[in-house]
Write a protein that holds these residues in place. Structure first.
Motif, PDB file in Angstrom:
ATOM      1  N   PRO A   1      38.588  50.219  15.739  1.00  0.00           N
ATOM      2  CA  PRO A   1      37.177  50.298  16.103  1.00  0.00           C
ATOM      3  C   PRO A   1      36.344  49.481  15.125  1.00  0.00           C
ATOM      4  CG  PRO A   1      38.183  52.479  16.072  1.00  0.00           C
ATOM      5  CD  PRO A   1      39.178  51.542  15.466  1.00  0.00           C
ATOM      6  N   GLY A   2      35.337  48.816  15.632  1.00  0.00           N
ATOM      7  CA  GLY A   2      34.532  47.953  14.784  1.00  0.00           C
ATOM      8  C   GLY A   2      35.075  46.543  14.779  1.00  0.00           C
ATOM      9  N   ALA A   3      34.616  45.749  13.833  1.00  0.00           N
ATOM     10  CA  ALA A   3      34.995  44.335  13.778  1.00  0.00           C
ATOM     11  C   ALA A   3      34.793  43.824  12.365  1.00  0.00           C
ATOM     12  CB  ALA A   3      34.153  43.525  14.761  1.00  0.00           C
ATOM     13  N   ILE A   4      35.308  42.623  12.124  1.00  0.00           N
ATOM     14  CA  ILE A   4      35.108  41.961  10.841  1.00  0.00           C
ATOM     15  C   ILE A   4      33.770  41.232  10.869  1.00  0.00           C
ATOM     16  CG2 ILE A   4      35.985  40.226   9.245  1.00  0.00           C
ATOM     17  CD1 ILE A   4      37.856  42.530   9.415  1.00  0.00           C
ATOM     18  N   SER A   5      32.922  41.491   9.883  1.00  0.00           N
ATOM     19  CA  SER A   5      31.643  40.803   9.782  1.00  0.00           C
ATOM     20  C   SER A   5      31.853  39.335   9.463  1.00  0.00           C
ATOM     21  CB  SER A   5      30.784  41.444   8.686  1.00  0.00           C
ATOM     22  OG  SER A   5      29.654  40.635   8.385  1.00  0.00           O
TER      23      SER A   5
ATOM     24  N   ARG B   1      30.576  34.718  18.618  1.00  0.00           N
ATOM     25  CA  ARG B   1      30.111  34.141  17.352  1.00  0.00           C
ATOM     26  C   ARG B   1      30.028  35.181  16.248  1.00  0.00           C
ATOM     27  NH1 ARG B   1      26.726  29.651  15.863  1.00  0.00           N
ATOM     28  NH2 ARG B   1      25.420  30.113  14.033  1.00  0.00           N
ATOM     29  N   GLN B   2      29.582  36.398  16.608  1.00  0.00           N
ATOM     30  CA  GLN B   2      29.391  37.459  15.614  1.00  0.00           C
ATOM     31  C   GLN B   2      30.387  38.604  15.778  1.00  0.00           C
ATOM     32  OE1 GLN B   2      24.752  37.719  14.906  1.00  0.00           O
ATOM     33  NE2 GLN B   2      25.202  37.317  17.061  1.00  0.00           N
ATOM     34  N   HIS B   3      31.445  38.346  16.555  1.00  0.00           N
ATOM     35  CA  HIS B   3      32.509  39.325  16.794  1.00  0.00           C
ATOM     36  C   HIS B   3      32.007  40.573  17.520  1.00  0.00           C
ATOM     37  CE1 HIS B   3      35.094  37.582  13.251  1.00  0.00           C
ATOM     38  NE2 HIS B   3      34.925  36.729  14.261  1.00  0.00           N
ATOM     39  N   ILE B   4      31.014  40.384  18.386  1.00  0.00           N
ATOM     40  CA  ILE B   4      30.510  41.512  19.174  1.00  0.00           C
ATOM     41  C   ILE B   4      30.622  41.226  20.674  1.00  0.00           C
ATOM     42  CG2 ILE B   4      28.983  42.429  17.406  1.00  0.00           C
ATOM     43  CD1 ILE B   4      26.646  41.021  18.844  1.00  0.00           C
TER      44      ILE B   4
END
Length: 301
Positions: free
Chosen positions: A66-70, A149-152
């Protein structure tokens, strides 16, 4: 061979896939979330070591979480396993494992798995939907994951659907996730006068038994599903939509839910198939392994 790790809040599951996508080994351990970040790192490392020992060779490793790398800090963000947030998970695991490693959002891993060899196989653009404890999504173009681009990319669960809706942990109100996740469906039933809190599956079962209140809640659920997903379709216009998560087992989503979606899509017809996942609970861990393609890892170790 490729190892996939599904790093969840309560369990860590690992699998070994061969070049053809066959599952050779699978193992699951509890997530030591209460013990903190370092304990989770060690649990992942130990699981990878056990899977490699069983495979008898070095493997690539892909991790879904869950989540992503900034893209700004290189650290984790947006994870509901909160001890991961702000931590350099990719860097730390690479140091521990000393092997090729890739990390992606768990919904992206689900979408990739279903697009490559699941329900979405053969479709050009696949939008994978997770509807469970939370709501997420992933986009796959011609077999290639689109993280953005922002991993979202695909994060439709935090589009605002109803501005006067329930508070969301992200700081907004009325996010899609607060309304059509499992907890969101259950909470709507409770807010509507359903008495004691019931799980989403219980609400679905009550509606099937003819309970009027549960049925009214389900009708709102289908309408919200249609409105929320129509926003995605109107932008992406995918070739197929694949549903995953616990609520993907609600069969009425593929009939009544799809009808509501068709009503809100900006077109005179709606031909996009809405499909149930093929790999079930294994989609996420398989997709994590498939972050690596066989031709990329012909010679590792």
């Amino acid at each position: 061979m490729r190892i996939g790790i599904d790093l969840g809040g309560t369990k860590i599951e690992g699998v070994v896939l061969d070049d053809d996508g066959n599952e050779l080994l699978k193992k699951r351990v509890a997530t030591p979330q209460a013990e903190g970040y370092r304990a989770i790192l060690n649990a992942v490392a130990q699981l990878v070591e056990q899977l490699e020992a069983g495979a008898g060779r070095r493997c690539s490793v892909g991790i879904g979480t869950p989540g992503a790398i900034s893209t700004v800090t290189g650290c984790m963000k947006n994870s509901n396993t909160v001890c991961l947030n702000g931590q350099p998970l990719l860097e730390d695991l690479q140091n521990l494992l000393n092997c090729p490693l890739r990390i992606a959002n768990d919904a992206n891993c689900f979408a990739l798995s279903e697009a490559l060899d699941g329900a979405g196989k053969g479709y050009g653009v696949v939008f994978g939907v997770i509807m469970g404890t939370g709501v997420g999504g992933g986009v796959v173009f011609n077999g290639q994951l689109h993280a953005g681009r922002q991993h979202i990319g695909g994060e439709w669960g935090h589009n605002i659907l109803e501005r006067d809706g329930p508070d969301c942990y992200c700081g907004h109100r009325g996010c899609v996730e607060t309304l059509i996740s499992g907890p969101g469906l259950a909470a709507d039933f409770h807010r509507s006068g359903g008495g004691a809190a019931l799980a989403a599956g219980d609400v679905v079962a009550l509606a099937a038994q003819g309970d009027a209140l549960a049925e009214a809640v389900m009708q709102r659920f289908f309408d919200r599903f249609g409105r929320a997903l129509a926003m995605v379709v109107n932008i992406l216009d995918p070739d197929a939509i694949v549903l995953g998560g616990g609520l993907s087992n609600v069969q009425r989503l593929y009939s009544e839910g799809r009808e509501r979606l068709a009503h809100y899509v900006f077109n005179d017809e709606f031909t996009t198939p809405v499909l149930k996942n093929a790999h079930g609970d294994s989609s996420g861990v398989r997709g994590a392994a498939q972050l690596w393609r066989p031709h990329e890892i012909d010679r590792i170790g």
